[in-house]
Design an enzyme around this catalytic site. Structure first.
Site, PDB file in Angstrom:
ATOM      1  N   ASP A 171      15.536   6.098   9.877  1.00 16.01           N
ATOM      2  CA  ASP A 171      17.418   6.396  10.077  1.00 16.01           C
ATOM      3  C   ASP A 171      16.488   5.806   8.034  1.00 16.01           C
ATOM      4  O   ASP A 171      15.830   5.284   7.616  1.00 16.01           O
ATOM      5  CB  ASP A 171      17.650   6.408  10.252  1.00 16.01           C
ATOM      6  CG  ASP A 171      18.139   4.853  10.682  1.00 16.01           C
ATOM      7  OD1 ASP A 171      16.876   3.624  10.058  1.00 16.01           O
ATOM      8  OD2 ASP A 171      18.432   4.328  11.310  1.00 16.01           O
ATOM      9  N   ASP A 190      18.620  11.165  19.291  1.00 10.31           N
ATOM     10  CA  ASP A 190      17.563  10.107  19.489  1.00 10.31           C
ATOM     11  C   ASP A 190      18.748   9.024  20.744  1.00 10.31           C
ATOM     12  O   ASP A 190      19.953   9.950  19.926  1.00 10.31           O
ATOM     13  CB  ASP A 190      16.890   9.639  18.366  1.00 10.31           C
ATOM     14  CG  ASP A 190      18.518   9.040  17.388  1.00 10.31           C
ATOM     15  OD1 ASP A 190      19.415   9.856  17.127  1.00 10.31           O
ATOM     16  OD2 ASP A 190      19.304   8.170  17.499  1.00 10.31           O
TER      17      ASP A 190
END
Lengths: 366, 366
Positions: free
Chosen positions: A91, A264
């Site tokens: 991320d 996720d």
């Protein structure tokens, strides 16, 4: 990176796909276990290979604080540092900067913040996030964005979105490693018009995939599903879609039904450490007294390493605080999530997605 | 159980042996990882198979408190409960009753004590300990004994010893399962005459093995070695000898040199969780700053799963409190202990025990 759309479900937006990366291939829809600080909590990489995890996550914010990027750079990247040779998605750090750190100042260039560990001051903007993810060497890189909290007034969401779109363009222009692939993130809070505007603008740019961010942050599940419905028609069909930070098996199948490919969530790993197991029979609170002499496996319909142990044994381990118990339930939960995704993919192949959807709704109503 | 003495070292009392049990065979000298509460801390049984652990320990005291013997009985014994099919040795509970519990009363029948967990009152004597170990179904059962603290006045050690010898005879007369084997324990504190008296009396009785207990409880290492020297000539050569709760690699090789065959200790597992690794290069404090960018393995001379990871990675995991780090160092430490015992056995075969002894003394001075 190559994404192949192999099949579209006849009765829903569900899609079967295949992502090829330099570190290996990924069948979609896929669930990606979260390895925040260069480890999926309580597991070794071997445990992840044993349950056939195809891709895992790493977190820019946590890794920039510890061990620090000089260490990762000296290691030759995150794959090498943590001894994981399959694909990694990282991320951008944006979400954590806004949710975990002491914020000092947001400007159009980025965010000045203090580490939640030791108060050290850092600056993270689109260029810094790209530089870090370039060093991490992840296969999928996420753009740096500003997440709006929920609820949030429209004018604030608009301001954050304008800044985010500017940052996404900057990220797109950043020179990543040749094997890396940049995903855009659709923001816009719970405002359909902002979501559509954002999706349209991003779709016109050259990204390898499209994420839907800023959901699963406290809004009702129905509102999340609505936002996916709103955004989906504006995302390129030929690129993978990723719903960030989601969720329960029910959340996931609702999103798959609406055309999402990647997921996720810390839920299977975090809940494992609280003694909640995800199984084909639903959630099991394994510490409950009724399992004291239950010598059946946690999930008779799942074949994973944890299947070799009884509920009574796992309950005992958790009750006496043995770490081995956390490992066994984490294996169960991730193995279940991956088996669930595999069954989901098979249902698209078999054109039985609707039946499978009904089955999951019965087992996981929320 | 069959013990075969395969070779005696030419220059010391070191012995090479082979124990055959119903659950598998054990090469001696051997180290037995400690699985106090039906788990070797931070590891799965698969991790133990991967490092070729030949036998592990379970603790009567801890298991009688939690999960309780009704659970173990319903499971069909400890092997089945914890999914470990290789040999298990269980202690008698004596040591923990005297060191961990709130003691209420010692009589010639046994000990009334309160659980250190919740204060529940229990009674444990030789018959109770045998009944529990019968239920546990361990391959090697230890007699119930009274450990004297160190230092301890001679008259108190004498009284404890008299009681212990009475208890050992009672244990010997107890009807265990057919596959189980009872080991006697030589007590007597640091008094050579008491140790000799005890060893002689026990040697005249029908036990499958002989342990030396009540050492490594705070006395200097030299005194422990002296006690082994004193006891050894009085132990039957054709039976295995087990030094309980010992110790460092140096302690172990000193005891092997004096004729001991079996060892257990929490040191490799406990120290792992404190960040201390045992390696062929000596002890490594893996959290040290100097390993921040050290991408070499923890132990270049050892081939185990942990060898796939760098010091920098393991240091990072411990620094951010990732359980995976504890697992990796525990694997390293037990793999090292077992590799050390394997090399030790090979040195007896090769008649190079003295060279090996010198090597270990250099790496592990204490």
């Amino acid at each position: 990176m190559q994404f192949t759309l192999k099949k579209e479900d006849v009765s829903s937006q569900a899609r079967l796909g295949y992502i090829e990366t330099q570190h290996g291939n990924i069948e979609t829809p896929i669930f990606m276990p979260v390895g925040t600080r260069a480890a999926v909590k309580t597991l070794t990489p071997q445990n992840l290979l044993d349950i056939n995890a195809q891709i895992i996550l790493g977190n820019t914010y946590h890794l920039m604080l510890r061990p620090g990027m000089d260490v990762i750079e000296a290691a030759g990247g995150l794959h090498s540092f943590m001894n994981w040779q399959r694909p990694i998605l990282t991320d951008s750090g944006g979400f954590q900067v806004f949710s975990l750190s002491d914020l000092n100042k947001i400007t159009d260039e980025g965010v000045t913040f203090r580490s939640h560990i030791d108060g050290t001051k850092y600056f993270l903007g689109p260029n810094e996030s790209m530089a870090i993810q370039r060093t991490l060497g992840s296969d999928i890189v996420m753009v740096f964005d500003q997440c709006s909290p929920c609820p949030c007034e429209k004018k604030d969401v608009e301001a954050a979105l304008a800044r985010t779109l500017k940052w996404e363009r900057q990220c797109r222009d950043y020179d990543l490693q040749a094997h890396q692939n940049l995903f855009a993130i659709v923001q816009g809070g719970t405002y359909a018009d902002l979501r559509i505007q954002c999706a349209k603008e991003l779709a016109s740019l050259d990204f390898e995939g499209f994420a839907i961010g800023g959901l699963s942050v406290g809004e009702p599940a129905e509102m999340m599903y609505d936002m996916i419905d709103v955004v989906e028609p504006h995302l390129p069909k030929e690129k993978p879609r990723y719903l960030m930070g989601v969720g329960t098996p029910r959340n996931i199948i609702e999103a798959v039904k609406r055309g999402v490919d990647m997921f996720d969530c810390v839920m299977p790993t975090r809940n494992a450490r609280n003694g909640t197991a995800f199984t084909w029979q639903g959630k099991v609170s394994i510490k409950a007294g009724k399992y004291r002499k239950d010598f059946t496996p946690l999930d008779p319909e799942l074949d994973c390493y944890t299947s070799q142990f009884s509920k009574a044994y796992i309950r005992h381990l958790l009750n006496v605080d043995e770490i081995t118990g956390l490992t066994l339930v984490t294996i169960q939960n991730l193995a279940f999530y991956l088996d669930f995704m595999k069954a989901l993919r098979q249902s698209i192949i078999d054109e039985t997605f609707n039946d499978f959807y009904e089955r999951i709704c019965a087992i996981y109503p929320t």
